[in-house]
Design a protein around this motif. Structure first.
Motif, PDB file in Angstrom:
ATOM      1  N   PHE A 199       0.808  -1.224   0.000  1.00 18.53           N
ATOM      2  CA  PHE A 199       0.000   0.000   0.000  1.00 18.53           C
ATOM      3  C   PHE A 199       0.839   1.271   0.000  1.00 18.53           C
ATOM      4  O   PHE A 199       0.456   2.270   0.597  1.00 18.53           O
ATOM      5  CB  PHE A 199      -0.996  -0.006   1.171  1.00 18.53           C
ATOM      6  N   GLU A 200       1.970   1.203  -0.668  1.00 23.77           N
ATOM      7  CA  GLU A 200       2.797   2.400  -0.804  1.00 23.77           C
ATOM      8  C   GLU A 200       2.042   3.419  -1.659  1.00 23.77           C
ATOM      9  O   GLU A 200       1.492   3.076  -2.702  1.00 23.77           O
ATOM     10  CB  GLU A 200       4.107   2.001  -1.476  1.00 23.77           C
ATOM     11  N   GLY A 201       1.989   4.648  -1.193  1.00 23.92           N
ATOM     12  CA  GLY A 201       1.305   5.700  -1.940  1.00 23.92           C
ATOM     13  C   GLY A 201      -0.211   5.649  -1.800  1.00 23.92           C
ATOM     14  O   GLY A 201      -0.926   6.317  -2.546  1.00 23.92           O
ATOM     15  N   SER A 202      -0.699   4.868  -0.855  1.00 26.51           N
ATOM     16  CA  SER A 202      -2.157   4.730  -0.672  1.00 26.51           C
ATOM     17  C   SER A 202      -2.665   5.669   0.419  1.00 26.51           C
ATOM     18  O   SER A 202      -1.914   6.105   1.286  1.00 26.51           O
ATOM     19  CB  SER A 202      -2.509   3.289  -0.288  1.00 26.51           C
ATOM     20  N   PHE A 203      -3.958   5.939   0.351  1.00 30.63           N
ATOM     21  CA  PHE A 203      -4.585   6.826   1.336  1.00 30.63           C
ATOM     22  C   PHE A 203      -5.682   6.093   2.102  1.00 30.63           C
ATOM     23  O   PHE A 203      -6.383   5.254   1.540  1.00 30.63           O
ATOM     24  CB  PHE A 203      -5.269   8.012   0.637  1.00 30.63           C
ATOM     25  N   ALA A 204      -5.827   6.475   3.346  1.00 28.93           N
ATOM     26  CA  ALA A 204      -7.030   6.125   4.106  1.00 28.93           C
ATOM     27  C   ALA A 204      -7.734   7.447   4.387  1.00 28.93           C
ATOM     28  O   ALA A 204      -7.127   8.369   4.925  1.00 28.93           O
ATOM     29  CB  ALA A 204      -6.662   5.435   5.410  1.00 28.93           C
ATOM     30  N   VAL A 205      -9.002   7.525   3.985  1.00 24.09           N
ATOM     31  CA  VAL A 205      -9.758   8.765   4.183  1.00 24.09           C
ATOM     32  C   VAL A 205     -10.924   8.477   5.114  1.00 24.09           C
ATOM     33  O   VAL A 205     -11.775   7.634   4.819  1.00 24.09           O
ATOM     34  CB  VAL A 205     -10.284   9.311   2.837  1.00 24.09           C
ATOM     35  N   LEU A 206     -10.959   9.168   6.237  1.00 21.76           N
ATOM     36  CA  LEU A 206     -12.056   9.004   7.189  1.00 21.76           C
ATOM     37  C   LEU A 206     -12.986  10.207   7.074  1.00 21.76           C
ATOM     38  O   LEU A 206     -12.555  11.345   7.252  1.00 21.76           O
ATOM     39  CB  LEU A 206     -11.538   8.942   8.627  1.00 21.76           C
ATOM     40  N   THR A 207     -14.234   9.914   6.764  1.00 22.06           N
ATOM     41  CA  THR A 207     -15.245  10.970   6.758  1.00 22.06           C
ATOM     42  C   THR A 207     -16.466  10.454   7.519  1.00 22.06           C
ATOM     43  O   THR A 207     -16.448   9.328   8.023  1.00 22.06           O
ATOM     44  CB  THR A 207     -15.687  11.325   5.316  1.00 22.06           C
ATOM     45  N   ASP A 208     -17.498  11.267   7.560  1.00 21.92           N
ATOM     46  CA  ASP A 208     -18.744  10.848   8.224  1.00 21.92           C
ATOM     47  C   ASP A 208     -19.293   9.551   7.660  1.00 21.92           C
ATOM     48  O   ASP A 208     -19.956   8.787   8.356  1.00 21.92           O
ATOM     49  CB  ASP A 208     -19.814  11.933   8.050  1.00 21.92           C
ATOM     50  N   ASP A 209     -19.029   9.292   6.379  1.00 19.65           N
ATOM     51  CA  ASP A 209     -19.571   8.069   5.733  1.00 19.65           C
ATOM     52  C   ASP A 209     -18.758   6.818   6.034  1.00 19.65           C
ATOM     53  O   ASP A 209     -19.102   5.748   5.555  1.00 19.65           O
ATOM     54  CB  ASP A 209     -19.555   8.171   4.193  1.00 19.65           C
ATOM     55  N   GLY A 210     -17.640   6.952   6.691  1.00 17.65           N
ATOM     56  CA  GLY A 210     -16.824   5.771   6.954  1.00 17.65           C
ATOM     57  C   GLY A 210     -15.426   5.945   6.405  1.00 17.65           C
ATOM     58  O   GLY A 210     -14.966   7.068   6.204  1.00 17.65           O
ATOM     59  N   ILE A 211     -14.804   4.805   6.123  1.00 22.00           N
ATOM     60  CA  ILE A 211     -13.418   4.843   5.667  1.00 22.00           C
ATOM     61  C   ILE A 211     -13.332   4.420   4.208  1.00 22.00           C
ATOM     62  O   ILE A 211     -13.940   3.431   3.795  1.00 22.00           O
ATOM     63  CB  ILE A 211     -12.550   3.898   6.521  1.00 22.00           C
ATOM     64  N   LYS A 212     -12.590   5.211   3.438  1.00 20.01           N
ATOM     65  CA  LYS A 212     -12.315   4.836   2.052  1.00 20.01           C
ATOM     66  C   LYS A 212     -10.819   4.589   1.920  1.00 20.01           C
ATOM     67  O   LYS A 212     -10.010   5.333   2.477  1.00 20.01           O
ATOM     68  CB  LYS A 212     -12.707   5.967   1.099  1.00 20.01           C
ATOM     69  N   VAL A 213     -10.490   3.550   1.151  1.00 19.77           N
ATOM     70  CA  VAL A 213      -9.090   3.263   0.858  1.00 19.77           C
ATOM     71  C   VAL A 213      -8.859   3.641  -0.599  1.00 19.77           C
ATOM     72  O   VAL A 213      -9.562   3.150  -1.484  1.00 19.77           O
ATOM     73  CB  VAL A 213      -8.773   1.768   1.069  1.00 19.77           C
ATOM     74  N   ILE A 214      -7.904   4.514  -0.817  1.00 19.96           N
ATOM     75  CA  ILE A 214      -7.549   4.887  -2.197  1.00 19.96           C
ATOM     76  C   ILE A 214      -6.200   4.257  -2.492  1.00 19.96           C
ATOM     77  O   ILE A 214      -5.197   4.561  -1.837  1.00 19.96           O
ATOM     78  CB  ILE A 214      -7.484   6.421  -2.364  1.00 19.96           C
ATOM     79  N   THR A 215      -6.202   3.348  -3.460  1.00 20.57           N
ATOM     80  CA  THR A 215      -4.966   2.620  -3.730  1.00 20.57           C
ATOM     81  C   THR A 215      -4.870   2.271  -5.214  1.00 20.57           C
ATOM     82  O   THR A 215      -5.848   2.394  -5.953  1.00 20.57           O
ATOM     83  CB  THR A 215      -4.883   1.354  -2.831  1.00 20.57           C
ATOM     84  N   SER A 216      -3.712   1.810  -5.629  1.00 21.13           N
ATOM     85  CA  SER A 216      -3.513   1.513  -7.049  1.00 21.13           C
ATOM     86  C   SER A 216      -4.038   0.104  -7.372  1.00 21.13           C
ATOM     87  O   SER A 216      -4.186  -0.734  -6.478  1.00 21.13           O
ATOM     88  CB  SER A 216      -2.029   1.626  -7.403  1.00 21.13           C
ATOM     89  N   ILE A 217      -4.264  -0.150  -8.647  1.00 21.67           N
ATOM     90  CA  ILE A 217      -4.771  -1.472  -9.053  1.00 21.67           C
ATOM     91  C   ILE A 217      -3.799  -2.586  -8.665  1.00 21.67           C
ATOM     92  O   ILE A 217      -4.188  -3.729  -8.505  1.00 21.67           O
ATOM     93  CB  ILE A 217      -5.053  -1.558 -10.584  1.00 21.67           C
ATOM     94  N   LEU A 218      -2.548  -2.197  -8.486  1.00 23.04           N
ATOM     95  CA  LEU A 218      -1.528  -3.154  -8.042  1.00 23.04           C
ATOM     96  C   LEU A 218      -1.926  -3.830  -6.728  1.00 23.04           C
ATOM     97  O   LEU A 218      -1.597  -4.983  -6.472  1.00 23.04           O
ATOM     98  CB  LEU A 218      -0.213  -2.378  -7.871  1.00 23.04           C
ATOM     99  N   GLU A 219      -2.651  -3.092  -5.878  1.00 25.04           N
ATOM    100  CA  GLU A 219      -3.002  -3.599  -4.550  1.00 25.04           C
ATOM    101  C   GLU A 219      -4.453  -4.079  -4.495  1.00 25.04           C
ATOM    102  O   GLU A 219      -4.977  -4.347  -3.424  1.00 25.04           O
ATOM    103  CB  GLU A 219      -2.807  -2.496  -3.495  1.00 25.04           C
ATOM    104  N   GLU A 220      -5.108  -4.186  -5.641  1.00 24.98           N
ATOM    105  CA  GLU A 220      -6.539  -4.480  -5.655  1.00 24.98           C
ATOM    106  C   GLU A 220      -6.890  -5.739  -4.851  1.00 24.98           C
ATOM    107  O   GLU A 220      -7.766  -5.712  -3.995  1.00 24.98           O
ATOM    108  CB  GLU A 220      -7.034  -4.635  -7.096  1.00 24.98           C
ATOM    109  N   GLU A 221      -6.205  -6.824  -5.132  1.00 25.20           N
ATOM    110  CA  GLU A 221      -6.537  -8.089  -4.467  1.00 25.20           C
ATOM    111  C   GLU A 221      -6.333  -7.990  -2.956  1.00 25.20           C
ATOM    112  O   GLU A 221      -7.140  -8.482  -2.177  1.00 25.20           O
ATOM    113  CB  GLU A 221      -5.720  -9.246  -5.051  1.00 25.20           C
ATOM    114  N   SER A 222      -5.238  -7.374  -2.567  1.00 24.86           N
ATOM    115  CA  SER A 222      -4.964  -7.211  -1.133  1.00 24.86           C
ATOM    116  C   SER A 222      -6.018  -6.322  -0.484  1.00 24.86           C
ATOM    117  O   SER A 222      -6.509  -6.625   0.603  1.00 24.86           O
ATOM    118  CB  SER A 222      -3.590  -6.586  -0.919  1.00 24.86           C
ATOM    119  N   ALA A 223      -6.368  -5.233  -1.159  1.00 25.41           N
ATOM    120  CA  ALA A 223      -7.299  -4.259  -0.571  1.00 25.41           C
ATOM    121  C   ALA A 223      -8.707  -4.839  -0.412  1.00 25.41           C
ATOM    122  O   ALA A 223      -9.436  -4.484   0.508  1.00 25.41           O
ATOM    123  CB  ALA A 223      -7.344  -3.002  -1.428  1.00 25.41           C
TER     124      ALA A 223
END
Ligand SMILES: [Mn+2]
Length: 357
Positions: free
Chosen positions: A39-63
């Motif tokens: 998850f190098e270069g990935s983001f975790a974004v916490l908002t009122d709606d919950g948590i979003k993970v922004i990551t590259s397709i490279l990490e799709e299976e792991s994410a």
């Protein structure tokens, strides 16, 4: 995960954790993406709606193994677009000054534009101090791996083996039992080297009468253990025995003091007072312990320099030692879970008798 508590306590509209140029362990804390993926270069974004993970397709299976919404990008511009979208309407954004490099921060500000960025590094530290059940179970497993390995290490001690060879064996035995990594570089110190608390390992050969001090830990799904055992190769001298049993008694005293409400400072003071009442006065040259979790030094622990009121769910190390330059040192370290009315010891390698190998 209920993000409201975090947003309210930090007094922000959203929290942006960037696992960028510097690894930010809080990415794993929030996303709980603990089983594979870098998850190098990935983001975790916490908002009122919950948590979003922004990551590259490279990490799709792991994410996809996680519980949170995953937004995938292929290109830098897609990544920026996802980030802007996820943080749309957030005026105040909490970020972690502890991990975010200046360069990364400047880039983020360019992408997101004029916002109120707030350093929430202290809050992050506070939240991580109290471990939940999942975290405790992972530390417990990391502790089990290290403890089993500590108990079998005497089998591999033979005259002439070098420190780095024994350290390699220790690593192999941990990986064989499920460790995904070392918690930190193993300290494998023979003889006089054991007097250096932060020695690593070298080409010193093992000989009769040496102390063998090993301080190491396993990483299991990103959570760490940290344990130390000290042995004597061959017959122990009276002085070695005195050192060992003094440290053992100090360690047991420290563990016996741990419960919710106690100040970690007082544990360190009492442990040192005990050591200073023996012939090894002044020979304990570090604090009694530290917090443990996603980081090996997760937070302040048991130090006369700092207040820390222990709370249920904290995990701290208890690791007194005495060191005599040119002769050697003894340290005994275990990881303990703070409970309402006591401590649960998570590392359990044998220690009650000095082991003469
Ligand atoms: Mn430690």
């Amino acid at each position: 995960m209920n993000t409201k508590k975090y947003l309210e306590e930090a007094n922000v509209d959203s929290i942006l954790i960037y696992n960028g140029s510097n690894e930010d362990l809080n990415f794993y804390y929030f996303t709980r993406l603990l089983e594979g993926g870098i998850f190098e270069g990935s983001f975790a974004v916490l908002t009122d709606d919950g948590i979003k993970v922004i990551t590259s397709i490279l990490e799709e299976e792991s994410a996809k193994k996680g519980k949170h919404e995953v937004l995938l990008y292929r290109t830098a511009s897609e990544r920026e677009e996802l980030l802007r979208k996820a943080l749309k309407g957030s005026n105040t954004i909490g970020v972690n000054y502890n991990a975010l490099s200046v360069r990364d921060f400047e880039k983020l500000k360019k992408i997101l534009g004029e916002r109120d960025y707030k350093d929430i590094s202290e809050k992050l530290g506070e939240w991580r101090m109290i471990k939940d059940e999942e975290e405790i179970n992972l530390i417990r497993e990391a502790g089990k791996i290290a403890s089993e390995v500590a108990d079998i290490m005497p089998n591999f001690m033979k005259e002439g083996i070098r420190e780095y060879e024994l350290a390699a064996r220790l690593g192999y035995e941990m990986f064989k039992r499920g460790a995904e990594d070392f918690a930190f570089t193993t300290i494998m110190a023979f003889g006089e080297h054991s007097a250096e608390p932060h020695y690593l390992s070298g080409d010193r050969k093992l000989k009769k009468g040496d102390f063998v001090l090993m301080d190491f830990g396993a990483r299991y799904h990103h959570y760490n253990s940290d344990t130390t055992r000290t042995f004597v190769f061959g017959r122990a001298s009276e002085k070695q025995k005195n050192m060992y049993y003094t440290v053992l008694e100090a360690q047991k005293l420290g563990i016996s003091m741990i419960r919710e409400g106690v100040n970690g400072k007082d544990v360190d003071i009492e442990v040192k007072k005990f050591i200073d009442s023996t012939e090894f006065k002044g020979r304990m040259i570090h604090s009694t312990g530290h917090g443990l979790g996603l980081a090996v030094h997760d937070h302040v622990g048991l130090s006369s320099q700092m207040d820390l009121i222990l709370k249920e769910g904290m995990v701290v190390t208890v690791e007194p030692g005495v060191y005599i330059p040119g002769f050697g040192g003894v340290r005994i370290e275990d990881d303990v879970l703070v409970k309402k009315d006591g401590a649960e010891v998570l590392t359990f390698a044998k220690k009650d008798e000095l082991i003469e190998v």
